[in-house]
Write a protein that holds these residues in place. Structure first.
Motif, PDB file in Angstrom:
ATOM      1  N   VAL A 283       0.879  -1.281  -0.043  1.00  0.00           N
ATOM      2  CA  VAL A 283       0.125   0.073   0.133  1.00  0.00           C
ATOM      3  C   VAL A 283       0.791   1.212  -0.028  1.00  0.00           C
ATOM      4  O   VAL A 283       1.704   1.201   0.903  1.00  0.00           O
ATOM      5  N   VAL A 284       0.838   2.338  -0.873  1.00  0.00           N
ATOM      6  CA  VAL A 284       1.589   3.459  -1.063  1.00  0.00           C
ATOM      7  C   VAL A 284       0.727   4.618  -0.516  1.00  0.00           C
ATOM      8  O   VAL A 284      -0.554   4.727  -0.824  1.00  0.00           O
ATOM      9  N   VAL A 285       1.123   5.145   0.444  1.00  0.00           N
ATOM     10  CA  VAL A 285       0.681   6.459   1.040  1.00  0.00           C
ATOM     11  C   VAL A 285       1.195   7.730   0.345  1.00  0.00           C
ATOM     12  O   VAL A 285       2.157   7.963   0.273  1.00  0.00           O
ATOM     13  N   SER A 286       0.330   8.807   0.167  1.00  0.00           N
ATOM     14  CA  SER A 286       0.741  10.014  -0.401  1.00  0.00           C
ATOM     15  C   SER A 286      -0.228  11.081  -0.175  1.00  0.00           C
ATOM     16  O   SER A 286      -1.316  10.813   0.236  1.00  0.00           O
ATOM     17  N   THR A 287       0.316  12.344  -0.217  1.00  0.00           N
ATOM     18  CA  THR A 287      -0.491  13.415  -0.065  1.00  0.00           C
ATOM     19  C   THR A 287      -0.893  13.895  -1.664  1.00  0.00           C
ATOM     20  O   THR A 287      -0.374  13.218  -2.400  1.00  0.00           O
ATOM     21  N   PRO A 288      -1.888  14.821  -1.826  1.00  0.00           N
ATOM     22  CA  PRO A 288      -2.249  15.132  -3.241  1.00  0.00           C
ATOM     23  C   PRO A 288      -1.069  15.959  -3.743  1.00  0.00           C
ATOM     24  O   PRO A 288      -1.237  16.640  -4.877  1.00  0.00           O
TER      25      PRO A 288
ATOM     26  N   LEU B   4      -1.396  -2.909  -3.961  1.00  0.00           N
ATOM     27  CA  LEU B   4      -2.881  -3.032  -3.650  1.00  0.00           C
ATOM     28  C   LEU B   4      -3.849  -2.078  -3.889  1.00  0.00           C
ATOM     29  O   LEU B   4      -4.818  -1.885  -3.982  1.00  0.00           O
ATOM     30  N   GLY B   5      -3.001  -0.660  -3.849  1.00  0.00           N
ATOM     31  CA  GLY B   5      -3.579   0.515  -3.819  1.00  0.00           C
ATOM     32  C   GLY B   5      -3.077   1.493  -3.064  1.00  0.00           C
ATOM     33  O   GLY B   5      -2.004   1.491  -2.443  1.00  0.00           O
ATOM     34  N   VAL B   6      -3.501   2.909  -3.372  1.00  0.00           N
ATOM     35  CA  VAL B   6      -2.864   4.066  -3.103  1.00  0.00           C
ATOM     36  C   VAL B   6      -3.771   4.667  -1.941  1.00  0.00           C
ATOM     37  O   VAL B   6      -5.091   4.879  -2.193  1.00  0.00           O
TER      38      VAL B   6
ATOM     39  N   ASP C  81      -7.347  15.927  -5.223  1.00  0.00           N
ATOM     40  CA  ASP C  81      -7.312  14.782  -6.286  1.00  0.00           C
ATOM     41  C   ASP C  81      -6.030  14.268  -6.990  1.00  0.00           C
ATOM     42  O   ASP C  81      -6.047  13.590  -7.957  1.00  0.00           O
ATOM     43  N   GLY C  82      -4.887  14.764  -6.403  1.00  0.00           N
ATOM     44  CA  GLY C  82      -3.491  14.387  -7.091  1.00  0.00           C
ATOM     45  C   GLY C  82      -3.408  12.910  -7.229  1.00  0.00           C
ATOM     46  O   GLY C  82      -2.853  12.332  -8.019  1.00  0.00           O
ATOM     47  N   ALA C  83      -3.545  12.339  -5.937  1.00  0.00           N
ATOM     48  CA  ALA C  83      -3.012  10.711  -5.752  1.00  0.00           C
ATOM     49  C   ALA C  83      -4.285   9.907  -6.716  1.00  0.00           C
ATOM     50  O   ALA C  83      -3.843   8.900  -7.098  1.00  0.00           O
ATOM     51  N   GLN C  84      -5.229  10.591  -6.623  1.00  0.00           N
ATOM     52  CA  GLN C  84      -6.370   9.986  -7.402  1.00  0.00           C
ATOM     53  C   GLN C  84      -6.033   9.859  -9.177  1.00  0.00           C
ATOM     54  O   GLN C  84      -6.278   8.692  -9.504  1.00  0.00           O
ATOM     55  N   ARG C  85      -5.669  10.904  -9.471  1.00  0.00           N
ATOM     56  CA  ARG C  85      -5.093  10.864 -10.794  1.00  0.00           C
ATOM     57  C   ARG C  85      -3.939  10.232 -11.181  1.00  0.00           C
ATOM     58  O   ARG C  85      -3.837   9.541 -12.133  1.00  0.00           O
ATOM     59  N   MET C  86      -3.200  10.096 -10.142  1.00  0.00           N
ATOM     60  CA  MET C  86      -1.922   9.307 -10.246  1.00  0.00           C
ATOM     61  C   MET C  86      -2.251   7.672 -10.279  1.00  0.00           C
ATOM     62  O   MET C  86      -1.642   7.020 -11.084  1.00  0.00           O
ATOM     63  N   ALA C  87      -2.912   7.428  -9.386  1.00  0.00           N
ATOM     64  CA  ALA C  87      -3.537   5.923  -9.308  1.00  0.00           C
ATOM     65  C   ALA C  87      -4.080   5.729 -10.700  1.00  0.00           C
ATOM     66  O   ALA C  87      -3.933   4.529 -11.198  1.00  0.00           O
ATOM     67  N   GLN C  88      -4.801   6.395 -11.381  1.00  0.00           N
ATOM     68  CA  GLN C  88      -5.379   6.239 -12.373  1.00  0.00           C
ATOM     69  C   GLN C  88      -4.335   6.041 -13.780  1.00  0.00           C
ATOM     70  O   GLN C  88      -4.399   4.923 -14.489  1.00  0.00           O
TER      71      GLN C  88
ATOM     72  N   LEU D 284      -7.381   3.492  -5.968  1.00  0.00           N
ATOM     73  CA  LEU D 284      -7.401   4.433  -4.855  1.00  0.00           C
ATOM     74  C   LEU D 284      -8.220   3.795  -3.795  1.00  0.00           C
ATOM     75  O   LEU D 284      -9.566   3.771  -3.901  1.00  0.00           O
ATOM     76  N   LEU D 285      -7.493   3.536  -2.659  1.00  0.00           N
ATOM     77  CA  LEU D 285      -8.133   2.727  -1.555  1.00  0.00           C
ATOM     78  C   LEU D 285      -8.990   3.654  -0.867  1.00  0.00           C
ATOM     79  O   LEU D 285     -10.027   3.226  -0.439  1.00  0.00           O
ATOM     80  N   GLY D 286      -8.780   5.122  -0.728  1.00  0.00           N
ATOM     81  CA  GLY D 286      -9.445   5.980   0.185  1.00  0.00           C
ATOM     82  C   GLY D 286      -8.710   7.341   0.470  1.00  0.00           C
ATOM     83  O   GLY D 286      -7.636   7.512   0.186  1.00  0.00           O
ATOM     84  N   ASP D 287      -9.714   8.416   0.840  1.00  0.00           N
ATOM     85  CA  ASP D 287      -9.280   9.595   1.170  1.00  0.00           C
ATOM     86  C   ASP D 287      -9.408   9.748   2.691  1.00  0.00           C
ATOM     87  O   ASP D 287     -10.416   9.598   3.185  1.00  0.00           O
TER      88      ASP D 287
END
Length: 308
Positions: free
Chosen positions: A198-203, A226-228, A250-257, A263-266
């Motif tokens: 699992v990779v954790v990041s801020t936007p 498994l997700g971000v 939504d920076g991490a969401q775009r990166m995940a796509q 994207l596991l969750g915000d």
């Protein structure tokens, strides 16, 4: 007149000394085939040189929690994810390993400080709190002293915690990795059977740049991502309820796509999350019905579903 003759002669000499120019075309296919062959050979040598991965005795699944950059809430995520996993309806036995040798945070966040006991085989017993067994370098050294070790000592300490701990009966072992993509990441990734990361990041852009490298590292060593988790996704004002995207939207969401991962969750930025971590009372335990706790529960369920 003499000077004109000299110039004419010199020009004719220069022209005669010039070699004939031949037109030729470089064949790029030759270079590309050689490069491909070299890369293939290097990959084969790397595979031969890598140690075989082995399971951790007593552990069914190992999940790595990673971040490319420090300060994005990785350890907070690892702690609350562990507790959320343990509270699922299937009631898995969850353990937590703090693999950050130089900056262990788990003892503070899990409110543990005692020295681990040894079993009959001289293996360390995880220190329990909130139903989760924990192991950390912070339990083995003076918490006020810096760990000033070179690589071999660090790898030895890591191996002791991984294989020298009695993890008996653990369904899921959550490993809180240090920031970056260094020796500890490679050692665990290449020597231990891993279920996923699992990779954790801020936007924020600077955090996302390093998170991409983390995803790329796991892809290179053959570990499923498994997700971000997008941490500090927004801040909700406690008075008016207005939502502010402090670190971008939504920076991490775009990166995940873009990377083809989930994207596991915000997880929003909340003072209660910070204070609960500092006090050793994780928010999943103290505020189980809060939005943040429900987000961690959702992330935990998604991970369990992916492991099945």
């Amino acid at each position: 007149m003499i000077w004109n003759n000299i110039s004419v002669v010199s020009k004719s000499l220069k022209c005669s000394m010039l070699p004939p120019i031949r037109h030729f075309k470089i064949s790029t296919s030759v270079y590309s085939s050689k490069e491909e062959a070299m890369k293939k050979r290097q990959a084969e040598l790397m595979k031969k040189g890598l140690p075989k991965r082995k399971t951790i005795e007593g552990v069914q699944h190992v999940i790595l929690v990673s971040s490319g950059k420090g300060g994005v809430g990785k350890s907070t995520t690892a702690v609350n994810l562990s507790l959320a996993l343990s509270k699922l309806s299937s009631s898995p036995k969850v353990s937590l390993l703090d693999a950050d040798i130089f900056g262990p945070s788990i003892p503070t966040m899990m409110n543990i400080s005692e020295l681990p006991l040894l079993d009959s085989k001289d293996k360390m017993l995880p220190v329990m709190n909130y139903g989760v067994g924990c192991m950390s370098m912070g339990l083995l050294v003076d918490p006020n002293s810096a760990v000033v070790w070179r690589g071999p000592m660090v790898m030895g300490a890591l191996d002791k915690m991984v294989h020298g701990t009695n993890w008996s009966g653990t369904d899921v072992l959550v490993v809180d990795l240090p920031p970056g993509t260094g020796d500890i990441h490679l050692s665990i990734s290449q020597t231990v059977e891993i279920a996923g990361a699992v990779v954790v990041s801020t936007p924020q852009k600077v955090a996302l740049a390093d998170a991409r490298k983390g995803v790329d590292m796991f892809n290179k060593v053959g570990i499923p991502v498994l997700g971000v988790v997008q941490n500090m996704s927004s801040f909700v004002c406690g008075k008016c309820g207005e939502k502010t995207h402090v670190f971008g939207c939504d920076g991490a969401q775009r990166m995940a796509q873009e990377l083809g991962v989930s994207l596991l969750g915000d997880v929003p930025l909340d003072p209660a999350l910070m204070s609960s971590s500092d006090s050793g009372k994780p928010i999943v335990m103290t505020h189980p019905d809060s939005e943040i706790s429900q987000t961690y529960q959702s992330i935990a369920q998604q991970i369990i579903d992916k492991l099945r």
